[in-house]
Design an enzyme around this catalytic site. Structure first.
Site, short mmCIF file in Angstrom:
data_model
loop_
_atom_site.label_atom_id
_atom_site.label_comp_id
_atom_site.label_asym_id
_atom_site.label_seq_id
_atom_site.Cartn_x
_atom_site.Cartn_y
_atom_site.Cartn_z
N LEU A 333 26.54 18.16 27.83
CA LEU A 333 26.62 17.48 29.20
C LEU A 333 27.76 16.35 29.35
O LEU A 333 28.19 15.69 28.65
CB LEU A 333 25.49 16.54 29.42
CG LEU A 333 23.99 17.06 29.50
CD1 LEU A 333 22.82 16.32 29.68
CD2 LEU A 333 23.81 18.61 30.63
N GLU A 334 28.66 16.91 30.48
CA GLU A 334 29.72 16.13 30.94
C GLU A 334 29.57 15.95 32.28
O GLU A 334 29.63 16.67 33.24
CB GLU A 334 31.20 16.98 30.67
CG GLU A 334 32.31 15.86 30.72
CD GLU A 334 32.77 15.93 32.11
OE1 GLU A 334 32.41 14.83 32.85
OE2 GLU A 334 33.50 16.60 32.59
N LEU A 335 29.25 14.19 32.42
CA LEU A 335 28.38 14.18 33.93
C LEU A 335 29.63 13.19 34.54
O LEU A 335 28.97 12.36 35.47
CB LEU A 335 27.25 13.29 33.46
CG LEU A 335 26.34 14.34 32.65
CD1 LEU A 335 24.87 13.50 32.65
CD2 LEU A 335 25.98 15.54 33.38
#
Length: 628
Positions: A333-335
């Site tokens: 996850l890159e949020l």
């Protein structure tokens, strides 16, 4: 050729070493040796040309990429504008199906309308990628490098077209496309070709004294079909980066693009399909899914998807992670973030101002690792604010893809926002901050003279921001610079760490060691010292964050290996000399529990005793028990 010359000039081959009979022997074998060396070289070169040279392929030029292209303008365009190419042709009525309308957010020009994929179509695409991957997984790294080399040559040769496609679909400028799309993607491909094999080839691991006769390896094996669900801000790079990593690791890839960039993503992925086909591989290996979020569960909950890379908002990222638990699918996850830039006391503000401006306003702030907070010492706050105010009030926004605005390649500093949906929220955050004591330059939607249907927001500076304001904590993803003064270094670090996010950061200062000390105190995944976001141009580094910025990494060996199954293998080092045998005292059925315990406890004391006396005691117990 240099390698061949070096070989031919080697002392052993030229006969310059040795004397007497030794020299005569060397002279006698020299012609044969030279023949073999040249033959081996030609074979290697032939192999390299066959498997590592770029392969040309045909592709169709997208007409909207031309600056002179014209189309129907959409009033207040959205992806659900229900404007079809069939405004000219008969409308296809398909019960229960939805359409995705693509448009240029800088001008409102209609690019095209696509039928959104439904669940059955998504499942079919996953299956097709899976079938192609069964053969692809057995390709060599040379085969995979050749595909990437072909793509890299094509991208460099056609970079202006690719940049214009990105500009047309997102409203960005050519410079933002060059830096964020072309350069970063080329850096990714270069790293994969040069270092990808080193990251994935079988890796030897250390063993211990008890297993001195064993050798250990880790194999990195393809997962199968992996997916990437990516954001709209860099349609070329966000598509190609996970696809290239996925296929280099031996996987098939299903890419789910943002609904905002369906038109450009379909073009970019079609280039990868053509390169695969030109290199003799199945183009079905890479699939693109264009759908609304409601249908994306067919991807995130599929048992045939073995890994998910997600780039997007925290809200959607949580839903993806929850859906992936159905089949325990691993997720990266890159949020996004709220990246700080700490400017240490006595910094040369004028020297670093251009870098800071680029960090804030590149891609009109629609950058996950863009600078959102400038944390500056109070003695230099006024100077920095004055520089930003001067530059920002002179920035020109518009479309580089419109001949209305002084022609193609006219000087445009900033492009459009991809949508106007967030403008009201941004204006409220800025208004609330000013009511709390902040000073704003800009801060509103911009009504463009030539592009009344475009989505523009004024480049903005917001000064005297403190941690009590909402805008200091919420990711704005917009061309808004927040200037936050501090008194002490500890206060600056506290401000920087004071949000829920922890993606990137930067530290500027006159002394690099002082910058490094501050960098070590920051709670984030990446830091640039006296620069902005260059950690992403070095693709040997892992990319990702901590806290609400997500988990897992893409980029570097860590990211590439996350798309594989690591398999531990241990075997005999000298199988013909020594192999494992079970001592009698441990063999089934146990003859005596007492002596079995004495043997195992003596072995532990011998191997891991605190000193030599304990080790000798253990050896004695071990030998005594082994005799039983």
């Amino acid at each position: 050729m240099d390698t061949l010359i070096d070989l031919m000039n080697h002392p052993y081959l030229t006969g310059k070493l040795g004397s007497g009979s030794e020299k005569r022997h060397i002279d006698s074998i020299y012609p044969i040796t030279m023949f073999l060396v040249v033959g081996i070289y030609l074979v290697v070169e032939r192999y390299n040309q066959r498997y590592n040279s770029a392969v040309p392929f045909e592709w169709n030029y997208p007409e909207p990429a031309s600056p002179t292209w014209q189309s129907k303008k959409i009033q207040e365009p959205t992806i659900e504008s229900h404007l079809h190419d069939s405004d000219i042709l008969p409308v296809m009525n398909i019960p229960g199906r939805r359409w995705i309308t693509s448009f240029d957010p800088a001008t409102g020009l209609h690019l095209g309308t696509s039928l959104a994929d439904n669940e059955a179509e998504i499942q079919a695409k996953i299956k097709r990628a899976g079938v192609a991957q069964q053969k692809w997984r057995h390709t060599t790294f040379s085969h995979r490098r050749r595909v990437i080399r072909s793509l890299m040559k094509w991208l460099v040769d056609n970079q202006e077209v690719c940049a214009r496609v990105a500009c047309r679909d997102t409203g960005k400028t050519l410079i933002d496309a060059a830096l964020g799309e072309i350069m970063t993607t080329c850096a990714k491909m270069e790293w994969l070709m040069k270092h990808g094999e080193d990251a994935l080839k079988p890796e030897s691991r250390k063993t211990n004294f008890m297993l001195f006769y064993k050798k250990a390896q880790v194999l990195y094996e393809p997962m199968g079909v992996v997916s990437a669900i990516v954001s709209w801000n860099y349609p070329l790079h966000n598509a190609w980066s996970p696809i290239l990593a996925g296929i280099f690791a031996g996987n098939g890839v299903v890419l789910k693009c943002s609904e905002q960039v369906v038109w450009s993503t379909n073009f970019y992925v079609s280039i990868i399909n053509k390169a695969l086909q030109a290199c003799g591989h199945d183009p079905e290996l890479v699939q693109v899914v264009c759908c609304y979020p409601e249908q994306a569960t067919a991807l995130t909950e599929s048992p045939d998807i073995k890994h998910i890379t997600f780039i997007g908002s925290e809200t959607v990222g949580r839903k993806v992670a929850q859906a992936a638990t159905k089949h325990l699918t691993p997720v990266t996850l890159e949020l996004g973030g709220k990246d700080p830039s700490i400017i240490l006391p006595n910094s040369d503000i004028k020297q670093w101002a251009p870098t800071l401006l680029r960090g804030v306003y590149q891609n009109m702030g629609q950058n996950c690792i863009g600078i959102e907070r400038l944390i500056v010492h109070q003695d230099q706050y006024d100077d920095l604010f004055a520089i930003f105010e001067d530059r920002v009030t002179r920035m020109r926004v518009g479309s580089v893809m419109s001949t209305q605005q002084a022609g193609y390649l006219s000087t445009v500093d900033g492009g459009a926002m991809v949508t106007g949906d967030r403008f009201a929220g941004l204006e409220k955050l800025i208004k609330d901050a000013t009511e709390g004591g902040a000073i704003a330059i800009g801060g509103q939607e911009y009504k463009h003279t030539y592009h009344e249907n475009g989505y523009y927001f004024q480049p903005t500076v917001l000064g005297l921001v403190d941690t009590s304001m909402d805008i200091a904590h919420q990711e704005v993803f917009a061309p808004i610079a927040l200037l936050m003064p501090y008194e002490t270094i500890d206060e600056a670090i506290e401000i920087a760490n004071g949000t829920r996010y922890g993606l990137g950061a930067s530290v500027f200062g006159p002394d690099q060691e002082d910058c490094m000390k501050v960098a070590q105190e920051l709670h984030c995944g990446m830091v640039s010292i006296n620069d902005f976001a260059v950690y992403y141009m070095n693709q040997d580094l892992p990319f990702g964050g901590v806290k609400a910025s997500g988990y897992g990494r893409f980029g570097g060996p860590e990211g590439l290996r996350s798309l594989t199954y690591p398999k531990a293998v241990i075997m005999d080092r000298w199988p013909s000399v020594i192999q494992t045998s079970i001592p009698r005292v441990l063999d089934y059925p146990l003859r005596s529990l007492y002596w079995s315990w004495e043997f195992s406890s003596g072995l532990a004391r011998f191997l891991y005793g605190d000193n030599w006396r304990e080790s000798m005691t253990g050896l004695y117990k071990l030998a005594r028990a082994a005799r039983q």
